[in-house]
Write a protein that holds these residues in place. Structure first.
Motif, mmCIF file in Angstrom:
data_model
loop_
_atom_site.group_PDB
_atom_site.id
_atom_site.type_symbol
_atom_site.label_atom_id
_atom_site.label_comp_id
_atom_site.label_asym_id
_atom_site.label_seq_id
_atom_site.Cartn_x
_atom_site.Cartn_y
_atom_site.Cartn_z
ATOM 1 N N GLU A 124 -0.806 33.094 43.898
ATOM 2 C CA GLU A 124 -1.524 33.164 45.187
ATOM 3 C C GLU A 124 -0.959 31.981 45.999
ATOM 4 O OE1 GLU A 124 -5.442 32.122 45.754
ATOM 5 O OE2 GLU A 124 -5.738 30.954 43.613
ATOM 6 N N ALA A 149 0.463 36.586 46.921
ATOM 7 C CA ALA A 149 -0.562 37.436 47.672
ATOM 8 C C ALA A 149 -1.854 36.807 47.678
ATOM 9 C CB ALA A 149 -0.604 38.818 46.720
ATOM 10 N N ASP A 153 -5.647 40.470 47.943
ATOM 11 C CA ASP A 153 -4.770 41.529 47.916
ATOM 12 C C ASP A 153 -4.059 41.490 46.520
ATOM 13 O OD1 ASP A 153 -5.044 42.115 50.631
ATOM 14 O OD2 ASP A 153 -3.699 40.504 51.101
ATOM 15 N N GLU A 155 -4.687 42.526 43.248
ATOM 16 C CA GLU A 155 -4.749 43.646 42.546
ATOM 17 C C GLU A 155 -3.987 44.860 43.197
ATOM 18 O OE1 GLU A 155 -8.859 44.897 40.688
ATOM 19 O OE2 GLU A 155 -9.222 43.288 42.017
ATOM 20 N N ALA A 156 -3.748 44.903 44.571
ATOM 21 C CA ALA A 156 -2.751 45.968 45.202
ATOM 22 C C ALA A 156 -1.571 45.501 45.064
ATOM 23 C CB ALA A 156 -3.073 46.010 46.872
ATOM 24 N N ALA A 157 -1.325 44.263 44.911
ATOM 25 C CA ALA A 157 0.240 43.862 44.686
ATOM 26 C C ALA A 157 0.679 43.808 43.112
ATOM 27 C CB ALA A 157 0.370 42.158 45.075
ATOM 28 N N ASP A 159 2.257 45.871 40.888
ATOM 29 C CA ASP A 159 2.788 47.152 40.969
ATOM 30 C C ASP A 159 3.952 46.893 39.646
ATOM 31 O OD1 ASP A 159 5.378 45.585 41.486
ATOM 32 O OD2 ASP A 159 5.457 46.224 43.449
ATOM 33 N N ALA A 186 -6.584 44.514 35.469
ATOM 34 C CA ALA A 186 -6.075 44.862 36.445
ATOM 35 C C ALA A 186 -4.492 44.833 36.224
ATOM 36 C CB ALA A 186 -6.282 44.491 37.934
ATOM 37 N N ALA A 190 -1.611 47.668 35.118
ATOM 38 C CA ALA A 190 -0.349 47.691 35.690
ATOM 39 C C ALA A 190 1.033 47.437 34.750
ATOM 40 C CB ALA A 190 -0.256 46.842 36.847
#
Length: 410
Positions: A124, A149, A153, A155-157, A159, A186, A190
């Motif tokens: 972050e 991030a 954001d 968890e959305a990052a 990938d 999480a 991923a």
């Protein structure tokens, strides 16, 4: 407020612990989240190491403590085993070595090697600088790619390019605490590994690395563990990863048989492979005193008092000094053992408080930060902080020229 503080101190189950530290009675010390206070037992222990173990036993002190030796060679593992219960780890998963920065470099590099085809280290913006700088160093060698991030954001990052999620459990500036269990899961979902920086956590907030399935962690020895300025750090590697771990700083103490003096490197089994150079015996001996002290008090008692102290202070500040904006979470279960307030002249306010022997610290650009080391901070210290800060603001004392002059360390 002062009467309530005195009442709370009288009923405090940890009230006798302050006497175990070298703190003058007129000092309110709120900077234990930066440098822990000196345990009274530490000078005698260091003197023993210097005068007896080094001065008299000389090089024999490296060997086993049985007989004439002092067991220096086992200090990294021995202290690591004492830290392990404080962070929810098992014996053999924690070792004391080097600094947080160096341990970060080792573990980031090792994690990247364990995720071939992925190069992204996700963190972050505003994380503690050394954490981000270590990634930059690997990025310059084309071994990593840094991605930042915002908290909402992260968890959305996550990938399929992310090799490692690297976060500081308790934010050094605001005290905001991540949900370690949720984010670890999480990241694993991923396909990424997770590295937690526990520098502002160990000895002050609940940590259970094995319960959440953490992969790696690092932590500081000179904050809540009271190991002294520049005390060695510690590193955690989950047992399931140790055999595959390839750390890049293949120093001789991480060798399987360092005193065979062979030309080729063979990593030591288990957590020992995280060692690099010769252990820092004087500083490790001081750290062991601090760790023993905190382990003796117990995590549950430390956490309970930490939260009570910070809540008492947060509520009092909101009533008495409402113009300072608290940037720490209101819920004590979602913040570390600290509170931070924003003010345009936070540095000068901090210096004015220090002049009155109320010691906190400043974090750029505008944060006044107070840490609550539960072993020695009293409720009367908290009440004094609030009333003295009110007086400093009302009197304009903080406007003195000398309070605006910054030293090399802030």
């Amino acid at each position: 407020m002062r009467k309530e503080a005195a009442r709370l101190d009288a009923s405090d189950t940890l009230r006798e612990c302050r006497a175990l530290f070298e703190i003058a009675d007129d000092v309110a010390y709120f900077d234990g989240n930066s440098l822990g206070a000196l345990p009274k037992a530490a000078p005698a222990r260091i003197a023993e190491v210097v005068q007896s173990e080094w001065g008299q036993r000389l090089i024999s002190s490296w060997n086993d403590a049985d007989g004439e030796g002092a067991g220096w060679i086992d200090l990294p593992q021995r202290i690591g085993a004492k830290i392990a219960p404080l962070i929810g780890a098992r014996r053999g998963e924690v070792i004391v070595a080097d600094s947080v920065s160096i341990n970060l470099f080792k573990l980031i590099s090792a994690a990247l090697a364990m995720r071939p085809g992925r190069k992204v280290v996700l963190s972050e913006p505003g994380n503690f600088p050394t954490d981000l700088y270590m990634v930059e160093g690997l990025e310059m060698q084309d071994l990593a790619e840094r991605c930042l991030a915002e908290r909402a954001d992260i968890e959305a990052a996550l990938d399929d390019n992310v090799a490692l999620l690297m976060l500081t459990h308790v934010h050094y500036k605001t005290g905001e605490m991540f949900d370690m269990a949720r984010l670890t899961k999480a990241a694993h979902d991923a396909g990424a590994l997770v590295l937690w920086d526990l520098s502002h956590s160990v000895g002050a907030v609940p940590v259970d690395l094995n319960a959440v399935g953490a992969d790696f962690a690092v932590g500081c020895g000179y904050k809540y563990l009271n190991g002294g300025p520049g005390a060695p750090a510690f590193a955690f590697v989950a047992e399931r990863h140790q055999q595959a771990l390839k750390q890049p700083l293949s120093g001789w103490m991480g060798h399987a048989r360092p005193f065979d003096f062979t030309d080729d490197y063979e990593p030591a089994p288990g957590i020992d492979r995280l060692l690099c150079g010769t252990p820092q015996i004087l500083s490790m001996s001081a750290l062991e005193v601090g760790v023993d002290l905190m382990a003796g008090i117990g995590v549950d008692a430390l956490v309970a008092k930490s939260r009570a102290l910070s809540e008492f202070t947060r509520e009092a500040m909101a009533q008495v000094v409402p113009e300072l904006e608290c940037v720490s979470p209101a819920d004590p279960e979602t913040r570390g053992s600290q509170l931070s307030w924003r003010h345009a002249d936070a540095y000068a306010l901090c210096q004015a408080l220090i002049a009155r022997r109320i010691i906190g610290d400043f974090r750029a650009p505008d944060v006044l930060r107070m840490g609550f080391a539960p072993a020695y901070v009293r409720y009367v210290d908290c009440a004094r902080l609030v009333t003295e800060l009110r007086d400093i603001l009302d009197s304009g004392e903080w406007r003195k020229v000398e309070y605006a002059q910054r030293g090399a360390v802030t």
